[in-house]
Design an enzyme around this catalytic site. Structure first.
Site, PDB file in Angstrom:
ATOM      1  N   ASN A 188       0.890  -1.135   0.211  1.00  0.00           N
ATOM      2  CA  ASN A 188      -0.186   0.541   0.222  1.00  0.00           C
ATOM      3  C   ASN A 188       1.150   1.105   0.118  1.00  0.00           C
ATOM      4  OD1 ASN A 188      -2.512   1.686   0.347  1.00  0.00           O
ATOM      5  ND2 ASN A 188      -3.436  -0.216   1.234  1.00  0.00           N
ATOM      6  N   HIS A 193      23.699   0.887  11.794  1.00  0.00           N
ATOM      7  CA  HIS A 193      25.319   1.021  11.833  1.00  0.00           C
ATOM      8  C   HIS A 193      26.117   0.304  13.240  1.00  0.00           C
ATOM      9  CE1 HIS A 193      23.778   4.126   9.107  1.00  0.00           C
ATOM     10  NE2 HIS A 193      22.626   3.991   9.541  1.00  0.00           N
ATOM     11  N   LYS A 203      12.929  -9.351  16.205  1.00  0.00           N
ATOM     12  CA  LYS A 203      13.010 -10.486  16.094  1.00  0.00           C
ATOM     13  C   LYS A 203      12.045 -11.314  15.063  1.00  0.00           C
ATOM     14  CE  LYS A 203      14.929 -10.080  21.138  1.00  0.00           C
ATOM     15  NZ  LYS A 203      14.652 -10.340  22.471  1.00  0.00           N
TER      16      LYS A 203
END
Length: 196
Positions: free
Chosen positions: A85, A115, A166
Site C-alpha cells: 500500500n 550502523h 526478533k
C-alpha cells in the site's frame, strides 16, 4: 586473497562504506525508477510499474501503490501476489525476500541497514546490512517497522505500529514496541482483522 569491493562487503554482511561511488550510482538508479513511478499519473501507472519492477531481483504479479522508495531494488525478491500500500519504504542493502501473498499496509518500513555501536566507526560512515525474510501469506500492518536480520514465518500478522527486531514464528500475531507475540492464529476459523 583478493580484496572485497564495498558492494561485496555490503552483500556479505561486513562493514562497508555506503558512500562508495558504485553504491551511490546503484542507489541513484533505484531512486530514479522510484521517482518515475511515484510521479506517474493514473494513466501512466502500468508502464511506471513495469519500470519499477525492472529494478527488482524478482517481482511476479506484484502491485505497489505510490509512493514507494527503496535503496537498490536488486536485493528485493517478491513472491506471487505481493501487494504494498501507499508510502512503503524498503532499505535493501541486504536481501529482502517476500513469500507469496504478502500484504504491506500503508507506511511500512523494512530496513536491512544498521550502523556500528562504536561511535568512531559510525562517524566514519560505516554501515552493515543483514537480510530480512518474510514468509508466505504474511500481513504487515500500518506503520510497522521490520528491522535487519529478522525472519517472519508463514501466515504471521504484524500489528500496526509494531517494531519487529526478533524473528516471528509462523501463525503468530505480534504487536508492540518491541513486538511480542500476543496470540497464535487458528487458520480453521474466520476472525476479525487486528493489523489495522
Amino acid at each position: 586473497m583478493e580484496k572485497l569491493t564495498e558492494k561485496e562487503k555490503m552483500l556479505t554482511g561486513e562493514l562497508y562504506f555506503p558512500s562508495n561511488k558504485v553504491l551511490q550510482q546503484d542507489r541513484a538508479k533505484a531512486k530514479a525508477a522510484c521517482q518515475q513511478f511515484n510521479l506517474a499519473s493514473e494513466a501512466e501507472r502500468k508502464p511506471a510499474m513495469k519500470t519499477l519492477q525492472s529494478i527488482f531481483a524478482d517481482s511476479p504479479n506484484s502491485w505497489i501503490e505510490p509512493t514507494f522508495h527503496c535503496d537498490y531494488g536488486y536485493n528485493i525478491r517478491m513472491g506471487r501476489n505481493f501487494y504494498a500500500n501507499h508510502n512503503v519504504v524498503i532499505l535493501d542493502a541486504a536481501a529482502v525476500t517476500f513469500g507469496d501473498d504478502v500484504m504491506l499496509a500503508p507506511g511500512v518500513l523494512i530496513s536491512t541497514a544498521s550502523h556500528p555501536l562504536d561511535a568512531k566507526r559510525r562517524n566514519k560512515g560505516l554501515e552493515t546490512a543483514r537480510p530480512i525474510t518474510i514468509g508466505n501469506s504474511v500481513w504487515i500492518g500500518m506503520g510497522a517497522k521490520i528491522l535487519d536480520g529478522v525472519t517472519i514465518g508463514d501466515n504471521a500478522v504484524i500489528a500496526a505500529g509494531a517494531v519487529v527486531n526478533k524473528d516471528v514464528a509462523e501463525n503468530t500475531v505480534v504487536a508492540g514496541v518491541p513486538a511480542v507475540a500476543i496470540r497464535q492464529i487458528d487458520n480453521t476459523t474466520l476472525d476479525e482483522g487486528c493489523a489495522k
